[in-house]
Design a protein around this motif. Structure first.
Motif, mmCIF file in Angstrom:
data_model
loop_
_atom_site.group_PDB
_atom_site.id
_atom_site.type_symbol
_atom_site.label_atom_id
_atom_site.label_comp_id
_atom_site.label_asym_id
_atom_site.label_seq_id
_atom_site.Cartn_x
_atom_site.Cartn_y
_atom_site.Cartn_z
ATOM 1 N N LEU A 186 53.517 -21.320 -15.458
ATOM 2 C CA LEU A 186 53.365 -22.739 -15.152
ATOM 3 C C LEU A 186 51.979 -23.324 -15.391
ATOM 4 N N GLY A 187 51.024 -22.525 -15.896
ATOM 5 C CA GLY A 187 49.834 -23.110 -16.474
ATOM 6 C C GLY A 187 48.619 -23.341 -15.600
ATOM 7 N N LEU A 188 48.433 -22.529 -14.547
ATOM 8 C CA LEU A 188 47.236 -22.709 -13.726
ATOM 9 C C LEU A 188 45.965 -22.509 -14.546
ATOM 10 N N GLY A 189 46.010 -21.632 -15.557
ATOM 11 C CA GLY A 189 44.827 -21.417 -16.392
ATOM 12 C C GLY A 189 44.392 -22.677 -17.105
ATOM 13 N N ALA A 190 45.365 -23.487 -17.561
ATOM 14 C CA ALA A 190 45.026 -24.748 -18.223
ATOM 15 C C ALA A 190 44.396 -25.722 -17.237
ATOM 16 N N VAL A 191 44.842 -25.700 -15.982
ATOM 17 C CA VAL A 191 44.251 -26.576 -14.967
ATOM 18 C C VAL A 191 42.805 -26.153 -14.712
ATOM 19 N N PHE A 192 42.553 -24.838 -14.632
ATOM 20 C CA PHE A 192 41.169 -24.354 -14.542
ATOM 21 C C PHE A 192 40.349 -24.914 -15.706
ATOM 22 N N GLY A 193 40.856 -24.731 -16.929
ATOM 23 C CA GLY A 193 40.110 -25.164 -18.104
ATOM 24 C C GLY A 193 39.813 -26.645 -18.094
ATOM 25 N N SER A 194 40.784 -27.449 -17.639
ATOM 26 C CA SER A 194 40.589 -28.904 -17.613
ATOM 27 C C SER A 194 39.487 -29.301 -16.643
ATOM 28 N N LYS A 195 39.202 -28.439 -15.688
ATOM 29 C CA LYS A 195 38.157 -28.714 -14.696
ATOM 30 C C LYS A 195 36.828 -28.054 -15.073
ATOM 31 N N ASN A 196 36.746 -27.470 -16.274
ATOM 32 C CA ASN A 196 35.554 -26.726 -16.684
ATOM 33 C C ASN A 196 35.285 -25.561 -15.740
ATOM 34 N N LEU A 197 36.352 -25.031 -15.160
ATOM 35 C CA LEU A 197 36.234 -23.941 -14.185
ATOM 36 C C LEU A 197 36.629 -22.637 -14.870
ATOM 37 N N LYS A 198 35.656 -21.811 -15.177
ATOM 38 C CA LYS A 198 35.911 -20.555 -15.882
ATOM 39 C C LYS A 198 36.404 -19.466 -14.943
ATOM 40 N N ALA A 199 35.883 -19.429 -13.733
ATOM 41 C CA ALA A 199 36.219 -18.307 -12.852
ATOM 42 C C ALA A 199 35.870 -18.627 -11.407
ATOM 43 N N ILE A 200 36.452 -17.818 -10.521
ATOM 44 C CA ILE A 200 36.115 -17.844 -9.098
ATOM 45 C C ILE A 200 35.908 -16.402 -8.657
ATOM 46 N N VAL A 201 34.794 -16.158 -7.992
ATOM 47 C CA VAL A 201 34.534 -14.854 -7.390
ATOM 48 C C VAL A 201 34.546 -15.043 -5.881
ATOM 49 N N VAL A 202 35.430 -14.330 -5.194
ATOM 50 C CA VAL A 202 35.536 -14.430 -3.742
ATOM 51 C C VAL A 202 35.032 -13.126 -3.151
ATOM 52 N N ASP A 203 34.080 -13.226 -2.220
ATOM 53 C CA ASP A 203 33.480 -12.045 -1.611
ATOM 54 C C ASP A 203 33.622 -12.145 -0.099
ATOM 55 N N GLY A 204 34.355 -11.220 0.488
ATOM 56 C CA GLY A 204 34.604 -11.272 1.924
ATOM 57 C C GLY A 204 33.863 -10.202 2.685
#
Length: 584
Positions: A186-204
């Motif tokens: 369903l294309g979440l990667g394209a939504v990331f790209g449209s926001k100029n969002l390459k990645a998220i790193v989550v550190d807990g």
């Protein structure tokens, strides 16, 4: 429900590089996961804007059992799908849920568009906005390697990233999670790209206090025992879901050569058993799972310059093998791996990629498109053309690949071939040509996925011997209950263990007092809210169309009749409208 009787929602504004945290006890009735994500979608969606508009939100959420109960290992993602234009919903495991739990957030809402390529670091202190210009254009593997160097984890770290397909707005681009899992479909990667969002790193690095250790230990032990000391989940650990290749082939339910057939003559050569014998190197678990279903194999091929060999580790499951194997006529483990390697690196969704390439192969044969558009020959069984075509999908060199990258529903509107385009509800089909319940369930499910309601399971149990009302009731009730499991973000492989009674007991052990009947009511309410979103985004069951190919090729339940399907659809629409109290 972290360190207190509330829910913490992290709100991120990419445009202004700001964030805030709100406590939202009002969301507690929706449990977590897809339940609270649906409520947050209703609050934040830009109803009249394009799916890739900066104003559209991305919402991630976990549940009250995440990180503290066996198999509560997923993160739910909700967004407006650029593929279908309506409801987008996806799930990923590995370390994603545990990292978000111990970073201290129950949900994350991301809006806006960063002024330059950006990646986010999320931890207990909040959000750090990092420059991703050095990562833009890199594939998912290299991006992950660099992020692990740049953002060393002090606790439970998870890395979510896109490849070139997401950067280039391919409508079925996914998000790679910790190498071996994905927010696919369903294309979440394209939504990331449209926001100029390459990645998220989550550190807990936080901790989670258990208020009643005695009740918690008793509930945990019961579920753990069911998972590892009974045969319930043995299939997933042993051969894995790839076991379905031979099973579905035997029953005539395996979509083959763009569903021109439902049995593959070379099924044995690409079966889960053969993948295991030839390539399996290890079996992994998502963090918090005692079972282990992630089968990782080695793809080994000669170095192009003649210096030894190159080895790549790839996770294989039923769906990647179906989509890149039988559907395309690829008949060896290495052929499937060769194409899968490209799909993974570029960040494409594996099912949609296989389906659109299968359609393009047949469309080329029928003269609807030409090699001047495909730029190469596409032939069933020839992986070399498909590898290059996948690269073209991820980085389109011409108008044809740009159209194909918008999904089959868009491509066939321009080029024709709708009769053999394997879509259901605008979404490329999963690998189960089992009968009416799969066909209807995939079409009407909220995210148009076989995982919405498992219609294939009904087909495998009942075949052609069923009453219409029983099939419809099954699809509705199953989707309602899966809304509960997906709000707790429990792996659906464990659905036989997390019964309503066991689920209520587990929740009670962490201070959420509910009955099995309460949970079922919540499941129906979430279903209603999803349909409220879908209707506001313009979807109606009245507009569903099913390609003729599904009725031309016999299913595992025998030939399917389009009139019978329409009768089932009408009954489903009537019954669901009654249950949800809205016109559908």
């Amino acid at each position: 429900m972290f360190e207190g009787d509330f829910l913490r929602v992290l709100n991120i504004d990419l445009e202004h590089n700001t964030f805030s945290v709100r406590e939202r006890p009002d969301l507690k009735p929706y449990l977590g996961g897809v339940g609270i994500a649906t409520k947050l979608m209703l609050e934040n969606a830009a109803w009249d804007e394009d799916p890739l508009s900066p104003t559209q939100p991305i919402i991630f959420a976990i549940g009250p059992l995440s990180g503290i109960f066996p198999l509560a290992t997923k993160v739910a993602a909700v967004f407006r799908s650029p593929l279908t234009g309506e409801w987008g919903e996806s799930y990923a495991g590995m370390r994603a849920a545990l990292s978000l739990r111990f970073a201290g957030y129950d949900a994350v809402v991301i809006k806006g568009r960063a002024p330059k390529p950006t990646y986010l670091r999320i931890d207990r202190e909040g959000v750090f906005f990092r420059d991703a210009r050095g990562l833009w254009g890199l594939d998912t593997e290299e991006t992950g390697r660099l992020l692990r160097e740049w953002e060393p984890g002090r606790g439970h770290r998870s890395t979510w990233r896109i490849g070139p397909a997401g950067e280039n707005g391919v409508a079925f681009a996914g998000v790679n999670v910790d190498t071996f899992r994905h927010f696919g479909r369903l294309g979440l990667g394209a939504v990331f790209g449209s926001k100029n969002l390459k990645a998220i790193v989550v550190d807990g690095t936080k901790s989670y206090p258990i208020q009643d250790p005695k009740a918690y230990n008793a509930a945990y032990e019961k579920i753990y025992t069911e998972a590892v000391k009974t045969p319930r989940m043995a299939k997933y650990h042993q051969i894995g879901t790839a076991e379905n290749i031979l099973r579905l082939n035997r029953s005539g339910s395996l979509p083959t050569l763009n569903l021109q057939a439902s049995r593959f003559t070379a099924a044995e050569a690409v079966s889960g058993e053969t993948f295991g014998a030839q390539s399996l190197t290890r079996i992994l678990s998502c963090t918090g799972c005692p079972v282990g279903c992630i089968h990782v194999g080695i793809y080994r091929r000669p170095h192009p310059e003649g210096y030894g060999y190159i080895s790549t580790t790839l996770a294989y499951d039923y769906e990647p093998i179906y989509a890149l194997g039988p559907l395309l006529g690829l008949d060896t483990v290495d052929k499937v791996y060769a194409l899968l390697d490209t799909v993974e690196a570029t960040g494409l969704d594996v099912i949609s990629t296989g389906v659109v390439l299968a359609w393009a192969t047949e469309a080329l044969t029928q003269g609807l498109i030409t090699e001047s558009e495909t730029l190469l020959p596409l032939q069933f069984g020839d992986e070399t053309g498909y590898i290059r075509a996948a690269e073209y999908l991820a980085a389109p060199p011409n108008e044809f690949y740009r159209e194909l990258g918008r999904g089959l529903a868009q491509a066939t509107a321009r080029y024709g071939g709708t009769d053999f385009a394997l879509t259901l509800g605008g979404h490329e089909m999963a690998g189960y040509h089992t009968g009416y319940a799969f066909l209807l369930g995939h079409s009407v499910g909220a995210r148009h996925s076989h995982l919405c309601n498992a219609g294939y399971s009904f087909d495998q149990k009942h075949g052609a011997a069923f009453e219409d009302a029983a099939l419809v009731e099954y699809l509705i009730e199953e989707e309602e209950w899966r809304n509960v499991l997906n709000s707790l973000v429990i792996c659906l492989f464990a659905r036989g263990i997390y019964t309503p009674e066991a689920t209520a007991t587990a929740l009670g052990a962490v201070g959420v007092a509910v009955t099995p009947e309460d949970l079922k009511r919540v499941g129906r309410e979430i279903f209603r809210l999803k349909w409220e979103v879908k209707r506001r985004l313009g979807f109606s069951l009245e507009n569903l169309r099913v390609p003729r190919r599904y009725f031309e090729t016999p299913s595992g339940s025998g030939p399917l009749d389009p009139e019978r399907y329409q009768q089932l659809l009408a009954l489903y629409r009537q019954r669901l409208s009654e249950k949800l109290g809205m016109a559908l």
